[in-house]
Design an enzyme around this catalytic site. Structure first.
Site, PDB file in Angstrom:
ATOM      1  N   GLU A  44      -2.371  -8.930 -28.891  1.00 11.80           N
ATOM      2  CA  GLU A  44      -1.110  -8.965 -28.140  1.00 11.80           C
ATOM      3  C   GLU A  44      -0.401 -10.320 -28.271  1.00 11.80           C
ATOM      4  O   GLU A  44       0.527 -10.616 -27.524  1.00 11.80           O
ATOM      5  CB  GLU A  44      -1.345  -8.605 -26.671  1.00 11.80           C
ATOM      6  CG  GLU A  44      -2.425  -9.405 -25.968  1.00 11.80           C
ATOM      7  CD  GLU A  44      -2.648  -8.962 -24.527  1.00 11.80           C
ATOM      8  OE1 GLU A  44      -1.840  -8.200 -23.976  1.00 11.80           O
ATOM      9  OE2 GLU A  44      -3.652  -9.399 -23.950  1.00 11.80           O
ATOM     10  N   HIS A  56       0.824  -1.204   0.000  1.00 13.71           N
ATOM     11  CA  HIS A  56       0.000   0.000   0.000  1.00 13.71           C
ATOM     12  C   HIS A  56       0.859   1.256   0.000  1.00 13.71           C
ATOM     13  O   HIS A  56       0.466   2.283  -0.529  1.00 13.71           O
ATOM     14  CB  HIS A  56      -0.930  -0.002   1.218  1.00 13.71           C
ATOM     15  CG  HIS A  56      -2.142  -0.852   0.985  1.00 13.71           C
ATOM     16  ND1 HIS A  56      -2.639  -1.712   1.922  1.00 13.71           N
ATOM     17  CD2 HIS A  56      -2.935  -0.967  -0.090  1.00 13.71           C
ATOM     18  CE1 HIS A  56      -3.714  -2.311   1.425  1.00 13.71           C
ATOM     19  NE2 HIS A  56      -3.911  -1.875   0.212  1.00 13.71           N
ATOM     20  N   CYS A 112      -2.525   0.259 -26.563  1.00  9.48           N
ATOM     21  CA  CYS A 112      -2.569   0.499 -25.114  1.00  9.48           C
ATOM     22  C   CYS A 112      -1.315  -0.031 -24.434  1.00  9.48           C
ATOM     23  O   CYS A 112      -1.164   0.099 -23.224  1.00  9.48           O
ATOM     24  CB  CYS A 112      -3.828  -0.092 -24.498  1.00  9.48           C
ATOM     25  SG  CYS A 112      -3.929  -1.874 -24.667  1.00  9.48           S
ATOM     26  N   ARG A 154     -11.154  -3.739 -19.584  1.00  8.70           N
ATOM     27  CA  ARG A 154     -10.598  -5.021 -20.019  1.00  8.70           C
ATOM     28  C   ARG A 154     -10.958  -6.070 -18.985  1.00  8.70           C
ATOM     29  O   ARG A 154     -10.757  -5.864 -17.781  1.00  8.70           O
ATOM     30  CB  ARG A 154      -9.072  -4.931 -20.145  1.00  8.70           C
ATOM     31  CG  ARG A 154      -8.493  -6.280 -20.547  1.00  8.70           C
ATOM     32  CD  ARG A 154      -7.007  -6.231 -20.748  1.00  8.70           C
ATOM     33  NE  ARG A 154      -6.288  -6.184 -19.488  1.00  8.70           N
ATOM     34  CZ  ARG A 154      -4.966  -6.114 -19.408  1.00  8.70           C
ATOM     35  NH1 ARG A 154      -4.239  -6.034 -20.512  1.00  8.70           N
ATOM     36  NH2 ARG A 154      -4.361  -6.085 -18.239  1.00  8.70           N
ATOM     37  N   ASN A 193       3.141  -4.635 -24.996  1.00 12.02           N
ATOM     38  CA  ASN A 193       3.992  -5.229 -23.949  1.00 12.02           C
ATOM     39  C   ASN A 193       4.066  -6.746 -24.136  1.00 12.02           C
ATOM     40  O   ASN A 193       5.143  -7.337 -24.131  1.00 12.02           O
ATOM     41  CB  ASN A 193       3.436  -4.927 -22.546  1.00 12.02           C
ATOM     42  CG  ASN A 193       3.221  -3.446 -22.321  1.00 12.02           C
ATOM     43  OD1 ASN A 193       3.800  -2.631 -23.007  1.00 12.02           O
ATOM     44  ND2 ASN A 193       2.387  -3.093 -21.360  1.00 12.02           N
ATOM     45  N   ASP A 194       2.893  -7.348 -24.307  1.00 13.41           N
ATOM     46  CA  ASP A 194       2.883  -8.796 -24.530  1.00 13.41           C
ATOM     47  C   ASP A 194       3.255  -9.145 -25.956  1.00 13.41           C
ATOM     48  O   ASP A 194       3.941 -10.135 -26.197  1.00 13.41           O
ATOM     49  CB  ASP A 194       1.505  -9.378 -24.177  1.00 13.41           C
ATOM     50  CG  ASP A 194       1.379  -9.620 -22.688  1.00 13.41           C
ATOM     51  OD1 ASP A 194       2.345 -10.141 -22.103  1.00 13.41           O
ATOM     52  OD2 ASP A 194       0.343  -9.265 -22.106  1.00 13.41           O
ATOM     53  N   ARG A 208      -7.339  -1.946 -16.342  1.00 12.35           N
ATOM     54  CA  ARG A 208      -6.840  -3.288 -16.010  1.00 12.35           C
ATOM     55  C   ARG A 208      -7.583  -3.786 -14.771  1.00 12.35           C
ATOM     56  O   ARG A 208      -7.156  -3.546 -13.643  1.00 12.35           O
ATOM     57  CB  ARG A 208      -5.341  -3.237 -15.715  1.00 12.35           C
ATOM     58  CG  ARG A 208      -4.443  -2.951 -16.915  1.00 12.35           C
ATOM     59  CD  ARG A 208      -2.981  -2.948 -16.488  1.00 12.35           C
ATOM     60  NE  ARG A 208      -2.044  -3.074 -17.580  1.00 12.35           N
ATOM     61  CZ  ARG A 208      -1.368  -2.060 -18.119  1.00 12.35           C
ATOM     62  NH1 ARG A 208      -1.534  -0.838 -17.660  1.00 12.35           N
ATOM     63  NH2 ARG A 208      -0.508  -2.278 -19.097  1.00 12.35           N
ATOM     64  N   ARG A 253       8.903 -10.860 -20.615  1.00  9.19           N
ATOM     65  CA  ARG A 253       8.991  -9.456 -20.180  1.00  9.19           C
ATOM     66  C   ARG A 253       9.380  -9.311 -18.712  1.00  9.19           C
ATOM     67  O   ARG A 253       9.733  -8.229 -18.260  1.00  9.19           O
ATOM     68  CB  ARG A 253       7.671  -8.724 -20.481  1.00  9.19           C
ATOM     69  CG  ARG A 253       6.482  -9.190 -19.678  1.00  9.19           C
ATOM     70  CD  ARG A 253       5.167  -8.697 -20.278  1.00  9.19           C
ATOM     71  NE  ARG A 253       4.600  -7.561 -19.564  1.00  9.19           N
ATOM     72  CZ  ARG A 253       3.340  -7.148 -19.717  1.00  9.19           C
ATOM     73  NH1 ARG A 253       2.529  -7.744 -20.573  1.00  9.19           N
ATOM     74  NH2 ARG A 253       2.889  -6.122 -19.045  1.00  9.19           N
TER      75      ARG A 253
HETATM   76  C1  PEP Z   1       0.093  -5.159 -23.136  1.00  9.73           C
HETATM   77  O1  PEP Z   1       0.363  -6.357 -23.073  1.00  9.73           O
HETATM   78  O2  PEP Z   1       0.670  -4.351 -23.893  1.00  9.73           O
HETATM   79  C2  PEP Z   1      -0.951  -4.586 -22.264  1.00  9.73           C
HETATM   80  C3  PEP Z   1      -1.376  -3.363 -22.402  1.00  9.73           C
HETATM   81  O3  PEP Z   1      -1.459  -5.380 -21.295  1.00  9.73           O
HETATM   82  P1  PEP Z   1      -0.676  -5.728 -19.929  1.00  9.73           P
HETATM   83  O4  PEP Z   1       0.550  -4.846 -19.873  1.00  9.73           O
HETATM   84  O5  PEP Z   1      -1.643  -5.477 -18.845  1.00  9.73           O
HETATM   85  O6  PEP Z   1      -0.337  -7.167 -20.123  1.00  9.73           O
HETATM   86 MG    MG Z   2      -0.979  -7.724 -22.103  1.00  9.39          MG
END
Ligand code: PEP
Ligand code: MG
Length: 550
Positions: free
Chosen positions: A429, A187, A500, A330, A452-453, A294, A463
């Site tokens: 993704e 927290h 995103c 999401r 990101n994924d 998220r 990652r």
């Molecule tokens: C991503 O994978 O780019 C994404 C936005 O989702 P997360 O980072 O929550 O996996």
């Molecule tokens: Mg993702």
């Protein structure tokens, strides 16, 4: 100079003098007593006083930090009444005939040790709450007051900081937080992020009280503190800080402006959020909507499955706060690095490629339907959209649409209002989703690219694994081609494509993404204005999507 590395919990640069915040734990006396009943009465009185203080803190925190963060003090108030904790205190007093202060301290140490030994990050982080609350009860027992913070602007270093210590600090006087302990789920880290104070956690035992009074540079982005920095480090830090300030000032001019490229294409810049408390920053930074909510964090924080009602309130609050601006919710992306006690996921050797996201939802239809019902109900209170993570097949999309049909039917039968035209989108993704994006585009209302994924799966570079960080390159030609293919297929089917993933706020990529045809950006709230500025200053060579209406 001493360079200590931890984890960045809130980005930003701070330069100044360290104030080491020693433990505010009160001195504990050990006394043998004759009258256990009297000691138990003292404990009860101290608990009531502690609860009254926590209620006061909750009421103060509510307007300042939002409901979700203020909840910390409600959680602590509930902890005071925990049956096991109270039985332990009573047992120590009656069986060992010792004073209340000592009994509370021992019970607290035992509980905190038990919690911090748990592998679950959330439970581990609760050990600090137990210590915090017990110290409060002991102070109420002994009549001592909480330790005062230094005055003047300082970098606060500590072994650990409890949520209430963090909250009590005058944020105008805190340049940065740096702690030896701490997890990014604690927290304290959450509060630091909301306060927007550069923070580094998990430095380890090298961060000692000897640093008190020394000059330091804190880099919350890189997760580093430089104690007694060299002139070169100072110069670099000053440069980074003024560049960031200058960027912020310039970006501030873009508040209230529509994001339109120099050649006239509207490209909304939305914000990514993880909880309703992030909405304030999103609105403060003039996000044109929420491009990624998220929701899994709601499932990770609450210590149990959130009911339909709890979820409905959260999604409704997002819809109402954004006041007509779109909020893309999401569905839960639990799994991989995001663990939750609510889902008994067996140990996996390779969790990123494992049981996560939509795979869990399609197997746990009960949980999935509850979330969808809450989202659809909340859609009557603003402009919501829903999207699904980790898609790899048409079959998954068809199954999702079937379940949505059932949810809508059930709501109709119940006479519950919802948005019949709520948009349904998917995250792109995985390389599989990219390669069949022409087929998927015919099934949904929008795409949102999760770079990101997409980067980790395209480049086979986990990652979360620092050992392969150098292979994790979102600028890799393969990732760029994936983005282009997705955008082309989306536009060919007449749907919009957003981004995103973190690449959306990468200044080096704005122009490229616009040229690739990205229709909407969703970035961390603090990046909204700078992204808008860059977009407004750049022409878009992308083919406008025929169905774009923002
Ligand atoms: C991503 O994978 O780019 C994404 C936005 O989702 P997360 O980072 O929550 O996996
Ligand atoms: Mg993702």
């Amino acid at each position: 100079m001493m360079k200590l590395k931890g984890k960045g919990a809130c980005p930003g640069i701070a330069i100044g003098v360290i104030s080491y915040f020693g433990s505010s734990a009160p001195e504990i006396s050990y006394k043998k007593i004759q009258d256990p009943v009297y000691e138990l009465e003292r404990v009860e009185k101290a608990k009531s006083a502690a609860k009254a203080q926590l209620l006061e803190m909750y009421e103060k925190a509510l307007p300042e930090l939002g409901k979700e963060s203020a909840e910390i003090f409600e959680i602590q108030r509930a902890l005071i009444d925990d049956t096991d904790y109270n039985n332990a205190i009573e047992n120590i007093i009656t069986s060992q005939k010792v004073n209340a202060e000592y009994a509370v301290a021992v019970a607290s140490d035992n509980f905190a040790a038990m919690l911090s030994a748990m592998s679950d990050d959330y439970m581990c982080a609760r050990s600090t709450d137990v210590s915090d609350v017990s110290q409060r009860v002991i102070r109420c027992l002994s009549g001592s007051s909480e330790k005062k913070f230094c005055s003047g602007k300082r970098i606060i270093c500590a072994y650990d900081l409890t949520p209430s210590e963090t909250f009590r600090m005058d944020r105008d006087n805190v340049l940065a937080f740096v702690t030896a302990r701490g997890s990014s789920q604690s927290h304290t880290a959450i509060l630091a992020r909301i306060m927007g104070i550069p923070s580094v956690i998990g430095i380890g035992r090298e961060l000692t009280p000897e640093c008190d009074g020394k000059f330091a540079v804190v880099d919350g982005t890189e997760g580093i503190i430089y104690i007694d920095p060299t002139p070169q480090i100072m110069e670099d830090a000053e440069r980074k800080r003024s560049a960031a300030e200058r960027r912020r000032e310039l970006a501030g001019e873009f508040i209230g402006r529509e994001t339109v490229t120099a050649d006239g294409k509207k490209v909304p810049v939305n914000a990514n959020i993880s909880s309703v408390s992030d909405l304030e920053t999103a609105v403060g930074n003039d996000a044109e909507g929420i491009g990624l909510f998220r929701t899994e964090f709601l499932f990770m924080e609450c210590g149990g499955l959130p009911s339909e009602e709890v979820q409905f309130e959260v999604y409704r609050s997002a819809a109402e706060t954004m006041n007509g601006r779109k909020v893309i919710i999401r569905t839960i992306d639990i799994g991989a690095d995001k663990k939750s006690d609510c889902f008994a996921i067996a140990h996996e050797d390779n969790p990123a490629m494992g049981f996560r996201g939509i795979r869990i939802c399609l197997e746990r239809e009960d949980i999935f339907k509850t979330q969808l019902k809450a989202i659809f109900r909340a859609s009557a209170f603003g402009k919501l959209a829903v999207m699904f993570p980790m898609i790899i097949s048409l079959k998954e999309v068809k199954m999702i649409k079937e379940i949505i049909k059932e949810v809508k039917n059930e709501l109709r039968i119940m006479g519950t209002a919802f948005d019949e035209d709520l948009e349904i989108g998917i995250m792109i993704e995985t390389p599989a989703a990219v390669m069949i994006s022409d087929i998927l585009a015919k099934e949904v209302d929008f795409f949102s690219i999760g770079t990101n994924d997409l980067t980790q799966y395209t480049l086979a570079a986990d990652r979360m694994n620092p050992a392969v960080e150098k292979f994790y390159d979102p600028h890799h030609e393969a990732v760029k081609r994936m983005i282009k293919i997705t955008a082309e297929n989306a536009h060919a089917a007449g749907i919009k494509v957003g981004i995103c993933g973190d690449l959306g706020s990468d200044p080096a990529m704005t122009e490229w993404l616009l040229n690739a045809g990205i229709d909407e950006f969703s970035v961390p709230p603090s990046e909204v204005l700078e992204t808008r500025k860059r977009i407004c200053e750049q022409a878009s060579a992308g083919e406008p999507c025929s169905r774009v209406e923002s």
